[in-house]
Design an enzyme around this catalytic site. Structure first.
Site, mmCIF file in Angstrom:
data_model
loop_
_atom_site.group_PDB
_atom_site.id
_atom_site.type_symbol
_atom_site.label_atom_id
_atom_site.label_comp_id
_atom_site.label_asym_id
_atom_site.label_seq_id
_atom_site.Cartn_x
_atom_site.Cartn_y
_atom_site.Cartn_z
ATOM 1 N N ASN A 13 46.367 -16.798 63.744
ATOM 2 C CA ASN A 13 46.400 -18.161 63.211
ATOM 3 C C ASN A 13 47.665 -18.099 63.226
ATOM 4 O O ASN A 13 49.014 -18.354 62.380
ATOM 5 C CB ASN A 13 45.655 -19.192 62.263
ATOM 6 C CG ASN A 13 45.885 -20.348 61.864
ATOM 7 O OD1 ASN A 13 46.053 -20.511 60.139
ATOM 8 N ND2 ASN A 13 45.377 -20.638 62.527
ATOM 9 N N GLN A 46 50.084 -24.978 64.280
ATOM 10 C CA GLN A 46 50.380 -25.621 63.706
ATOM 11 C C GLN A 46 51.551 -25.839 63.792
ATOM 12 O O GLN A 46 52.419 -23.962 63.752
ATOM 13 C CB GLN A 46 49.631 -25.916 62.181
ATOM 14 C CG GLN A 46 48.482 -26.202 61.705
ATOM 15 C CD GLN A 46 47.730 -25.270 61.882
ATOM 16 O OE1 GLN A 46 47.590 -24.113 61.550
ATOM 17 N NE2 GLN A 46 46.522 -26.167 62.254
ATOM 18 N N CYS A 75 47.977 -25.816 54.639
ATOM 19 C CA CYS A 75 47.987 -24.379 55.176
ATOM 20 C C CYS A 75 48.226 -23.299 55.475
ATOM 21 O O CYS A 75 49.533 -22.829 54.815
ATOM 22 C CB CYS A 75 49.204 -24.714 56.627
ATOM 23 S SG CYS A 75 48.545 -23.717 58.225
ATOM 24 N N GLY A 76 47.139 -22.427 55.012
ATOM 25 C CA GLY A 76 47.063 -21.936 53.789
ATOM 26 C C GLY A 76 47.851 -20.056 54.135
ATOM 27 O O GLY A 76 48.835 -19.492 54.286
ATOM 28 N N ASN A 145 43.440 -30.401 51.885
ATOM 29 C CA ASN A 145 42.912 -30.896 52.935
ATOM 30 C C ASN A 145 41.259 -31.117 52.974
ATOM 31 O O ASN A 145 40.962 -30.022 52.398
ATOM 32 C CB ASN A 145 43.627 -30.440 53.747
ATOM 33 C CG ASN A 145 43.667 -28.344 54.099
ATOM 34 O OD1 ASN A 145 43.492 -28.331 52.945
ATOM 35 N ND2 ASN A 145 43.176 -27.709 54.756
ATOM 36 N N HIS A 147 37.279 -30.091 53.152
ATOM 37 C CA HIS A 147 36.951 -28.881 54.126
ATOM 38 C C HIS A 147 35.231 -29.014 53.897
ATOM 39 O O HIS A 147 35.531 -28.811 52.324
ATOM 40 C CB HIS A 147 37.931 -27.305 53.862
ATOM 41 C CG HIS A 147 38.126 -27.031 54.235
ATOM 42 N ND1 HIS A 147 38.582 -26.160 54.918
ATOM 43 C CD2 HIS A 147 39.673 -26.837 53.686
ATOM 44 C CE1 HIS A 147 39.683 -25.878 56.085
ATOM 45 N NE2 HIS A 147 41.030 -26.223 54.542
ATOM 46 N N ASN A 175 38.181 -30.155 58.949
ATOM 47 C CA ASN A 175 38.055 -29.044 58.824
ATOM 48 C C ASN A 175 36.638 -28.094 58.323
ATOM 49 O O ASN A 175 36.291 -28.597 57.563
ATOM 50 C CB ASN A 175 38.819 -27.986 58.172
ATOM 51 C CG ASN A 175 40.673 -28.337 58.406
ATOM 52 O OD1 ASN A 175 41.354 -28.134 59.225
ATOM 53 N ND2 ASN A 175 40.993 -29.386 57.202
ATOM 54 N N GLU A 193 39.137 -25.963 63.370
ATOM 55 C CA GLU A 193 40.158 -26.749 62.574
ATOM 56 C C GLU A 193 40.483 -28.667 62.604
ATOM 57 O O GLU A 193 40.379 -28.612 63.911
ATOM 58 C CB GLU A 193 41.298 -26.320 62.565
ATOM 59 C CG GLU A 193 41.761 -24.538 61.771
ATOM 60 C CD GLU A 193 42.355 -24.578 61.457
ATOM 61 O OE1 GLU A 193 43.678 -24.826 61.532
ATOM 62 O OE2 GLU A 193 43.153 -23.355 61.129
ATOM 63 N N ARG A 194 40.213 -29.133 61.674
ATOM 64 C CA ARG A 194 40.695 -30.348 61.920
ATOM 65 C C ARG A 194 42.572 -30.538 62.523
ATOM 66 O O ARG A 194 42.953 -30.027 62.188
ATOM 67 C CB ARG A 194 41.475 -31.671 60.773
ATOM 68 C CG ARG A 194 41.579 -32.843 61.200
ATOM 69 C CD ARG A 194 41.703 -33.516 60.186
ATOM 70 N NE ARG A 194 42.582 -32.967 58.525
ATOM 71 C CZ ARG A 194 42.431 -33.450 57.849
ATOM 72 N NH1 ARG A 194 42.087 -34.707 57.195
ATOM 73 N NH2 ARG A 194 44.389 -32.683 56.845
ATOM 74 N N CYS A 202 41.862 -19.315 59.682
ATOM 75 C CA CYS A 202 42.021 -20.456 58.420
ATOM 76 C C CYS A 202 41.665 -20.250 57.078
ATOM 77 O O CYS A 202 41.120 -19.504 56.385
ATOM 78 C CB CYS A 202 41.749 -21.467 58.231
ATOM 79 S SG CYS A 202 41.225 -22.930 57.679
ATOM 80 N N GLY A 203 44.005 -20.321 56.528
ATOM 81 C CA GLY A 203 43.080 -19.941 54.931
ATOM 82 C C GLY A 203 43.308 -20.483 53.862
ATOM 83 O O GLY A 203 42.227 -19.709 53.365
ATOM 84 N N SER A 204 43.468 -21.981 54.370
ATOM 85 C CA SER A 204 42.435 -22.630 52.875
ATOM 86 C C SER A 204 41.252 -22.557 53.493
ATOM 87 O O SER A 204 40.353 -23.326 52.370
ATOM 88 C CB SER A 204 43.308 -24.116 53.339
ATOM 89 O OG SER A 204 43.266 -24.801 54.708
ATOM 90 N N GLY A 205 40.598 -22.830 55.098
ATOM 91 C CA GLY A 205 39.684 -22.270 55.532
ATOM 92 C C GLY A 205 38.743 -21.508 54.113
ATOM 93 O O GLY A 205 37.709 -21.567 53.971
HETATM 94 N N1 LIG Z 1 45.453 -22.684 59.316
HETATM 95 C C1 LIG Z 1 45.458 -23.942 58.514
HETATM 96 C C2 LIG Z 1 44.487 -25.234 58.488
HETATM 97 C C3 LIG Z 1 44.930 -25.975 58.878
HETATM 98 C C4 LIG Z 1 44.676 -27.760 58.493
HETATM 99 C C5 LIG Z 1 44.687 -28.836 59.540
HETATM 100 N N2 LIG Z 1 44.612 -28.482 60.640
HETATM 101 C C6 LIG Z 1 44.391 -29.593 58.572
HETATM 102 O O1 LIG Z 1 44.108 -30.981 59.030
HETATM 103 O O2 LIG Z 1 43.659 -29.830 57.613
HETATM 104 C C7 LIG Z 1 45.461 -22.860 57.401
HETATM 105 O O3 LIG Z 1 45.512 -21.736 57.089
HETATM 106 O O4 LIG Z 1 44.338 -23.819 56.175
#
Ligand SMILES: N[C@H](CCC[C@H](N)C(=O)O)C(=O)O
Length: 257
Positions: A13, A46, A75-76, A145, A147, A175, A193-194, A202-205
């Site tokens: 990512n 990002q 964004c994790g 964000n 999910h 997301n 991802e959104r 995706c970390g937050s995912g």
């Molecule tokens: N890649 C990111 C998440 C980006 C989230 C973004 N796409 C949004 O609009 O919330 C992660 O590692 O968490």
């Protein structure tokens, strides 16, 4: 504009990190889109802008922007990259609050904060026909964000992700995670991802997937989440905070002329 940047990634990512702490950097949505473009610009999932903190407890205020120019509250993977870039276990100030970080054995841990749980906590349309959602058996939470996690094949991310990101239920989009439960301590995940589309990680995912799976009693509170290029270890602490541990890689630095 002559702009110095660092290209980094967390499990594939990838990010363009611009340090605007000393010399302020302001970017329009159009400039963000241009920098993120993989053919006409530098290219990334990002764009990450470092700015001076406004909270005395923080070392940096980090802002995250999608390739479509929209700003993300969390964004994790990029948070681990910023911690690695700054060193000394910085505290990151984000739109979602203060994120303490730690570094050990070449891995970075970020406390991603306390998730906001369930459908009421992510921006939903007031009146929307949700009869179609049970088809997806989705669960929702916010890591700063929005999910939605679907417990179905990761192969569906490529075919269902776009439509669900833009579903009328999500006025601010969302997301969309596709999670296969491999055991009570292992999830295989792919995220649409959104504002970015299908990413390698995706970390937050990953945090959202574990939180959503724990709430369904599908997994334990510490889980390995496997994505295309490797694993994150996620723990949803009893105190409510979600800890995410994984690698962060610096690829190159460059100057945009
Ligand atoms: N890649 C990111 C998440 C980006 C989230 C973004 N796409 C949004 O609009 O919330 C992660 O590692 O968490």
């Amino acid at each position: 504009m002559s702009l110095v940047f660092t290209k980094m990634h967390g499990l594939g990512n990838d990010f363009v990190v611009i340090d605007g702490r000393t010399t302020p950097v302001t970017l329009t949505e159009a400039e963000i889109r241009a920098l993120c473009d993989r053919h006409l610009g530098i290219g990334c999932d990002q764009l990450v802008l470092l700015t001076p903190p406004t909270d005395p407890e923080a070392d940096v205020f980090v802002r995250f922007y999608n390739p479509d120019g929209s700003e993300a509250g969390a964004c994790g993977n990029a948070s681990r990259c910023v911690s690695s870039l700054l060193g000394n276990e910085p505290v990151l100030q984000t739109q979602n609050g203060l994120l303490p970080t730690w570094q050990e054995n070449g891995l970075i841990t970020v406390s991603m904060g306390v998730p906001k749980l369930d459908w009421q906590e992510i921006p939903l349309a007031q009146a929307c026909d949700t009869r179609h959602l049970p088809l997806y058996d989705a669960a929702a939470c916010s890591m700063g964000n929005p999910h939605a996690t679907l417990f179905r094949s990761i192969e569906d991310a490529a075919t269902l992700g776009d439509a669900l990101e833009h579903d009328a239920l999500f006025p601010e989009r969302a997301n969309i995670g596709f999670a296969e439960i491999r055991s009570r301590t292992h999830i295989r995940l792919r995220v649409w991802e959104r504002g970015a589309g299908l990413t390698l990680a995706c970390g937050s995912g990953a945090c959202a997937a574990v939180v959503n799976a724990v709430r369904r009693d599908l997994v334990e509170r510490t889980c390995v989440v496997t994505m295309e290029k490797g694993d994150l270890t996620i723990t949803w602490n009893e105190d409510g905070a979600v800890l995410m541990t994984g690698p962060a890689t610096t690829v190159f630095t460059g100057t945009l002329v």
